[in-house]
Design an enzyme around this catalytic site. Sequence first.
Site, PDB file in Angstrom:
ATOM      1  CE1 TYR A  96     -12.488 -20.521 -22.802  1.00  0.00           C
ATOM      2  CE2 TYR A  96     -12.350 -22.596 -21.604  1.00  0.00           C
ATOM      3  CZ  TYR A  96     -12.726 -21.883 -22.714  1.00  0.00           C
ATOM      4  OH  TYR A  96     -13.343 -22.522 -23.746  1.00  0.00           O
ATOM      5  CE  LYS A 124     -15.858 -32.515 -20.559  1.00  0.00           C
ATOM      6  NZ  LYS A 124     -16.661 -31.668 -21.422  1.00  0.00           N
ATOM      7  CE1 TYR A 177     -16.995 -25.096 -24.751  1.00  0.00           C
ATOM      8  CE2 TYR A 177     -17.213 -27.379 -24.054  1.00  0.00           C
ATOM      9  CZ  TYR A 177     -16.429 -26.294 -24.394  1.00  0.00           C
ATOM     10  OH  TYR A 177     -15.057 -26.428 -24.392  1.00  0.00           O
ATOM     11  CG  ASP A 224     -21.129 -32.769 -27.750  1.00  0.00           C
ATOM     12  OD1 ASP A 224     -20.695 -33.664 -27.002  1.00  0.00           O
ATOM     13  OD2 ASP A 224     -20.590 -31.648 -27.853  1.00  0.00           O
TER      14      ASP A 224
HETATM   15  C1  PLP Z   1     -16.169 -31.007 -22.694  1.00  0.00           C
HETATM   16  C2  PLP Z   1     -17.072 -31.023 -23.865  1.00  0.00           C
HETATM   17  C3  PLP Z   1     -16.565 -30.960 -25.173  1.00  0.00           C
HETATM   18  C4  PLP Z   1     -15.086 -30.812 -25.471  1.00  0.00           C
HETATM   19  O1  PLP Z   1     -14.329 -31.888 -25.033  1.00  0.00           O
HETATM   20  P1  PLP Z   1     -12.738 -31.706 -24.778  1.00  0.00           P
HETATM   21  O2  PLP Z   1     -12.274 -33.059 -24.390  1.00  0.00           O
HETATM   22  O3  PLP Z   1     -12.601 -30.676 -23.701  1.00  0.00           O
HETATM   23  O4  PLP Z   1     -12.147 -31.246 -26.071  1.00  0.00           O
HETATM   24  C5  PLP Z   1     -17.474 -30.998 -26.207  1.00  0.00           C
HETATM   25  N1  PLP Z   1     -18.796 -31.104 -25.987  1.00  0.00           N
HETATM   26  C6  PLP Z   1     -19.319 -31.181 -24.749  1.00  0.00           C
HETATM   27  C7  PLP Z   1     -20.798 -31.329 -24.567  1.00  0.00           C
HETATM   28  C8  PLP Z   1     -18.477 -31.127 -23.649  1.00  0.00           C
HETATM   29  O5  PLP Z   1     -19.000 -31.170 -22.407  1.00  0.00           O
END
Ligand code: PLP
Length: 436
Positions: free
Chosen positions: A21, A279, A149, A250
């Site tokens: 960003y 992550k 997100y 997610d």
């Molecule tokens: C960071 C994140 C993503 C995206 O993952 P990237 O490896 O940056 O593409 C998707 N969902 C959540 C909840 C996240 O924290």
Amino acid sequence: MTSSFLHPDLKFDQEHVWHPYSSMTEPSPVWPVVSAHGVRLRLDDGRELIDGMASWWCAVHGYNHPALNQALITQAEQMSHVMFGGLTHAPAIELARRLVAMTPEGLDKVFIADTGSVSVEVAIKMAIQYQQARGEGKRTKLLALERGYHGDTLGAMSVCDPQRGMHHLFSGMLPQQFFAPPPQTRFGDTWDAQDCAELRSILEQHHSSIAALILEPIVQGAGGMRFYHPQYLREARALCDQYGVLLIADEIATGFGRSGKLFACEHADIVPDIICLGKAITGGYMSLAATLTTTKVAETISQGDAGCFMHGPTFMGNPLACRVACASLDLLLENDWQTQVQRLEAGLKQGLAAARAMPGVADVRVLGGIGVIEMVDPIDTAKLQPKCVERGIWVRPFANNFYVMPPYVMPDEDLQYLTSAMLEALQAYFDEVSPS
Ligand SMILES: *Cc1c(COP(=O)(O)O)cnc(C)c1O
């Protein structure tokens, strides 16, 4: 020392290199880091910063870990990469074995993806293919939560918060999805049954066009660092079952212990139909993610028209990444992640509490290894971040939140230093932006 050498590099960075960003005309400051070990980042001028961010949730075991280094070296000497189409290998198989064993019961089929966003795209495609295969081809939409997100690629972006995210810039090309208001009952508060009313009503009215509900269980991360009541998840699970909608959890940020449970879904004792992981999966060493689903979903997809699941990235199942992920997951268990995260939780609660009394602070909250100071007004990162660096800590505020999710291995004295330096930096920031 080395800073004279890095100077032209920094200029090149400003002129040629995008950061997350970032602007190419008004680049924000960046600090050159030359190495990292344990919970410390070493800058080129020799200063060391205690890391509060774990490199965005990832580096749970700290940096430069001998076991993780060794896993990479050993694997590199065997093979760094081979295509995954028509070939397979022990690193991928062993990773899948671990993921099936540690994730909630029933998530048995593993798609290894290369980033979190891709694992979300994969989850969305699985949901669409599943609905098609069972004769529900009109279910082409996703239902998501405001303040959510899910990543930066197009499909993932389409299910991010429509107001606060990037939606308006790309609305012309993004698929239009359904959004329910964010959960309001906070984690630890008394459940308010009204909290699910809107979610229920959207599903009642539109379920025949909805393939899946996607949400971040318990912790809405980048969309506001909000911690919500587990009952919301239980209700969402029941509503999805009632309306033939898949539930996608997610857990890219929350997975592998960060929220105090190995997976945040466990706070509610629910099992999603699809889970996205990323992550912390490699302990912050390499880009890797995974999407797991149930046998039922996987078999339905496989019996559909296509006869297969339609995705296969070039670097799928990368052996280096899978091997370091296996080593990282082993460390998680050996190190007793639960005790580590409980210790972080206690230290964060104690260390951040005093911020509640500061004017300009709206809320202070801690869950597992996540500590958040929420401000009344959006934070001017360009002003607050240097005050952190001056005090020897690495914290990157975002929107209204000054927050940390330290490596699980952070010793108590470093955690104490981190939190007290945060409060000092915040006080200095308030003195600058709103002198009384
Ligand atoms: C960071 C994140 C993503 C995206 O993952 P990237 O490896 O940056 O593409 C998707 N969902 C959540 C909840 C996240 O924290």
